[in-house]
Scaffold this active site. Structure first.
Site, mmCIF file in Angstrom:
data_model
loop_
_atom_site.group_PDB
_atom_site.id
_atom_site.type_symbol
_atom_site.label_atom_id
_atom_site.label_comp_id
_atom_site.label_asym_id
_atom_site.label_seq_id
_atom_site.Cartn_x
_atom_site.Cartn_y
_atom_site.Cartn_z
ATOM 1 N N PRO A 1 0.806 -1.228 0.000
ATOM 2 C CA PRO A 1 0.000 0.000 0.000
ATOM 3 C C PRO A 1 0.834 1.271 0.000
ATOM 4 C CG PRO A 1 -0.781 -1.547 1.673
ATOM 5 C CD PRO A 1 0.513 -2.080 1.154
ATOM 6 N N GLU A 2 2.016 1.250 0.609
ATOM 7 C CA GLU A 2 2.830 2.474 0.733
ATOM 8 C C GLU A 2 4.220 2.246 0.144
ATOM 9 O OE1 GLU A 2 2.777 3.297 4.887
ATOM 10 O OE2 GLU A 2 0.645 3.755 4.945
ATOM 11 N N PRO B 1 31.984 -36.879 32.480
ATOM 12 C CA PRO B 1 31.453 -36.612 33.821
ATOM 13 C C PRO B 1 30.025 -36.107 33.847
ATOM 14 C CG PRO B 1 32.847 -34.809 33.117
ATOM 15 C CD PRO B 1 32.951 -35.849 32.049
ATOM 16 N N ASP C 1 23.787 -46.271 32.126
ATOM 17 C CA ASP C 1 23.778 -46.443 33.576
ATOM 18 C C ASP C 1 23.271 -45.182 34.274
ATOM 19 O OD1 ASP C 1 25.896 -44.623 33.724
ATOM 20 O OD2 ASP C 1 27.424 -46.183 33.841
ATOM 21 N N LYS D 1 22.807 -48.770 38.473
ATOM 22 C CA LYS D 1 23.099 -49.439 39.749
ATOM 23 C C LYS D 1 23.414 -48.390 40.799
ATOM 24 C CE LYS D 1 25.489 -53.240 37.365
ATOM 25 N NZ LYS D 1 26.777 -53.941 37.237
ATOM 26 N N GLY E 1 29.124 -43.646 32.505
ATOM 27 C CA GLY E 1 29.654 -42.385 33.006
ATOM 28 C C GLY E 1 31.173 -42.398 33.062
ATOM 29 N N GLY E 2 31.778 -41.233 32.844
ATOM 30 C CA GLY E 2 33.236 -41.130 32.889
ATOM 31 C C GLY E 2 33.882 -41.896 31.762
ATOM 32 N N MET F 1 33.903 -43.546 44.621
ATOM 33 C CA MET F 1 32.996 -44.300 45.489
ATOM 34 C C MET F 1 33.451 -44.242 46.937
ATOM 35 S SD MET F 1 32.402 -47.511 42.860
ATOM 36 C CE MET F 1 34.033 -47.397 42.106
#
Length: 459
Positions: free
Chosen positions: A43-44, A223, A246, A268, A299-300, A381
């Site tokens: 329009p413009e 980790p 795990d 576990k 893990g690790g 642990m």
């Protein structure tokens, strides 16, 4: 996931852009060269202030009417007058279209993602309209590593898809075929535009396609920080059919795996082996014999107090191909994250990784040999036996003032670092109310930890 990016086929799709400035022109450019039926209402319009592409549709210098929007699928509105915007948006929605009001997420049915356009392959990055500049920055990084010829690869795959499906009815064999095709010479040839050669290579692979023997990858998850996964671990996760993981593997790591891979939890805790070790090993073997790519995610590092050696021997004995992908060892990562140098020219000439939990009926660690000065102990642990460990080390000659540190959830967002003295280790652990995996560090270098002192923990 706060946003869902859906792909909309553009063949026989009507797209309408409303606006006469650069924001409207940016939306037009998205669809130039696409098969969409593109209409532009301006329009413009100030044509002298814009560089209008030669292939752009002729602008209609008026508001669209209800008839103009009939059959539209997507309508983009880039106008400053919100009353005018609301009027056009209402007409568009009444016609069944989805509406995007440029730079007005609250008025829009959808936002336009930052797009990487490779014709047959389109990558979108979205922030829900909250951070478009961030999305564009991410787009630039991804775009830099995607070959320009990627569209040729996808186009050839589309042309051969029905042939592959009829020639290789076995789903897993078909998946393997496409993996070989997209990661080998066929894809390189197609990306270079050497279509005839690429097709011949694809057909050669197709003639060889057959159900494959399963395999096992024993993968270290590190980790817990997903950015500490190795590239090799990430590839294994994204190729896996089955992931056996795990308790120490967080969701943030599992989220990097292939979405449709089956996930089997065999976690576990001390005194609660929900799946005994021999059953875990048999599960790995059974899944591989079924023709699956199995990732045993631990893990690790799986070979540092992770029983990875036992699993490797078991799978090998079953005659199944098995590979080991080392992970970032938890002691190294947790110590570094906590600011603890495991060795130091002035304070520690040796470091030992040791577990405080002996195998049932096995021999405990020789604490007398581990109690020397200038020696860092990284104790796995150890939280349940903190009192016995501290007593054994002090009885063997370590002074009660020896620095200690406890790192819980090392490298993760909820990491906690505590430090104190060896003669207060039991109280330190007891007062910390640990709930996540934790490592103990004993030795002069533990004093370097970026941690709360024991007195603050007790308080």
């Amino acid at each position: 996931m706060r946003l869902f990016l859906a792909s909309i086929p553009l063949e026989d799709t009507r797209v309408v852009v409303v606006g006469g400035g650069e924001p409207a022109l940016a939306k037009l450019r998205l669809f130039l060269g696409s098969p969409a039926q593109l209409s532009w209402f301006a329009p413009e319009l100030d044509a002298s202030a814009l560089e209008i592409p030669r292939t752009a549709p002729k602008p209609q210098r008026r508001e669209p009417s209800a008839a103009d929007l009939d059959g539209a699928r997507l309508v983009f509105i880039a106008l400053p007058d919100l009353e005018q915007v609301g009027r056009i948006a209402a007409l568009a929605r009444a016609a069944g279209a989805q509406v995007n009001v440029v730079d007005q997420p609250a008025l829009s049915d959808f936002q336009t993602p930052a797009l990487i356009d490779r014709d047959e392959v389109v990558v979108g990055i979205a922030t829900g309209g909250s951070a478009p500049i961030l999305a564009r920055d991410i787009r630039s990084r991804i775009e830099a590593v995607l070959p320009e010829g990627l569209a040729h690869v996808a186009r050839m795959a589309r042309e051969l898809r029905d042939t592959v499906k009829s020639s290789v009815p076995d789903f897993m064999a078909r998946r393997r075929f496409w993996e070989r095709a997209f990661r080998g010479p066929a894809a390189d040839l197609a990306a270079a535009g050497r279509t005839a050669e690429a097709r011949r290579e694809m057909l050669r692979l197709l003639n060889q396609a057959a159900p494959e023997q399963g395999m096992v990858h024993i993968v270290g998850a590190g980790p817990g920080d997903p950015e500490l996964l190795t590239l090799k671990a990430l590839r294994a996760l994204q190729d896996a059919d089955v992931i056996i993981h795990d308790r120490l593997v967080p969701d943030a790591v599992l989220d990097r795996a292939r979405r449709d891979a089956r996930r089997l939890y065999v976690g576990k805790t001390r005194g609660d082996h929900s799946v005994p070790q021999d059953q875990i090993e048999q599960l790995m073997i059974d899944e591989a014999r079924a023709g699956h790519r199995v990732v045993r995610l631990k893990g690790g590092d799986p070979f540092v107090f992770g029983r990875g050696g036992e699993e490797l021997a078991s799978v090998r004995a079953a005659g199944i191909p098995v590979f080991v992908v080392p992970g970032v060892t938890a002691a190294l990562a947790c110590a570094a994250s906590a600011g603890i140098p495991l060795t130091h020219r002035d304070h520690a000439q040796a470091v030992t990784f040791v577990t405080a939990q002996a195998k049932p009926g096995g021999t405990d660690a020789d604490w007398a040999r581990l109690a020397g000065p200038n020696h860092t102990l990284a104790i796995y642990m150890g939280t349940d036996r903190a009192a016995e460990t501290a007593a054994a080390l002090m009885a063997a000659g370590r002074t009660g003032s020896t620095p200690v540190a406890v790192v819980e959830n090392g490298s993760r967002p909820d990491e906690r670092i505590l430090h104190g003295r060896l003669d207060g280790l039991a109280a330190l652990v007891r007062g910390a109310n640990l709930t996540g995996p934790a490592l103990l560090f004993v030795g002069e270098t533990a004093a370097f930890s970026l941690a709360e002192p024991a007195a603050e923990v007790a308080a």
